[in-house]
Design an enzyme around this catalytic site. Structure first.
Site, PDB file in Angstrom:
ATOM      1  N   ASP A  10       0.856  -1.182   0.000  1.00  0.00           N
ATOM      2  CA  ASP A  10       0.000   0.000   0.000  1.00  0.00           C
ATOM      3  C   ASP A  10       0.896   1.238   0.000  1.00  0.00           C
ATOM      4  O   ASP A  10       1.740   1.392   0.891  1.00  0.00           O
ATOM      5  CB  ASP A  10      -0.905   0.014   1.226  1.00  0.00           C
ATOM      6  N   ASP A 131     -15.578  -3.227  -1.593  1.00  0.00           N
ATOM      7  CA  ASP A 131     -15.190  -2.945  -0.215  1.00  0.00           C
ATOM      8  C   ASP A 131     -16.454  -2.661   0.587  1.00  0.00           C
ATOM      9  O   ASP A 131     -17.239  -1.777   0.218  1.00  0.00           O
ATOM     10  CB  ASP A 131     -14.256  -1.735  -0.154  1.00  0.00           C
TER      11      ASP A 131
END
Length: 248
Positions: A10, A131
């Protein structure tokens, strides 16, 4: 059906970080050199890398593109990239730097026409990032929550050709509390496609449990914090999953 472990990188401000439940104010920096991290994951047997541009997810600006380009150039395994993929121009930029698969999330809510066109043009090079916060789809770096449910969105996108979904239970992300296996299985059943689990993986037994459902469409798992804390050794995880694949 095979099962793939996707080590996660990330990116925020060019560094390798992890967030807690997607909270940008709850950031831990794990490495200043994401390219070195990518090389290490490749050496340990990763078959794919999962890279997220957190800055782009929030703002739409691909400020980490140079880092992503360097990661792709540094490894001989395919890289999938998500975060702020909302336009055809961004897709083509990712293809131009060698990205194998792009993950589209917020655009599935904001601009479904773009997503349908991307699926028509690029097929399985597109993965849909679903998500969920309490079952509802979260977008824009998880700062907004839509009214549509995760399963409703997946079914709709599957109708338009989506073959791969990445499902994240936000409440589990970065927590090392274990994945929401039932939610992953439920999504796979609902859409009838391959689902990659994300969020909460804490040890190799979690990966083995997910892999045991590969015939139901559970096709992989993204692992982040547990790799950086040492709770999971990637080489051991890959071996465990491969043995799981050959089990009767």
């Amino acid at each position: 059906m095979s099962f793939v472990v996707y080590p996660a990188i990330d990116l925020r401000g060019g560094r390798c970080v992890r967030l807690y439940q997607g909270d940008y104010d709850a950031e831990t920096v794990y490495a200043q050199d994401p390219v070195a991290v990518a090389r290490q994951f490749a050496r340990e047997g990763a078959r794919w890398l999962h890279v997220v541009d957190l800055d782009a997810a929030r703002s739409g600006e691909a400020v980490n593109e140079d880092v992503i380009r360097a990661i792709v150039a540094a490894v001989d395994i395919p890289v999938q990239v998500g975060g702020g993929v909302r336009t055809r121009e961004r897709l083509e930029r990712l293809w131009s730097i060698g990205v194998q698969r792009a993950v589209i999330g917020s655009a599935a809510i904001d601009d479904p026409e773009f997503v349908r066109a991307a699926l028509a043009d690029y097929g399985d090079r597109i993965a849909l990032g679903v998500d969920a916060r309490e079952g509802r789809v979260a977008t824009h770096g998880w700062l907004k929550t839509a009214e549509v449910s995760a399963e409703e969105l997946a079914v709709e996108m599957a109708r338009h050709g989506a073959e791969t979904f990445i499902f994240t239970d936000i409440s589990r992300d970065g927590t090392l509390q274990g994945p929401n296996v039932e939610a992953v299985r439920s999504l796979a059943r609902a859409c009838g496609k391959q689902v990659i689990a994300s969020g909460g993986v804490r040890d190799v037994s979690d990966l083995a449990e997910l892999a045991s459902h590969r015939q139901e469409g559970v096709a992989g798992a993204i692992v982040g914090r547990a790799l950086y804390t040492g709770d999971i050794r990637l080489s051991e995880a890959v071996r465990a999953v491969e043995s799981e694949e050959t089990a009767p």
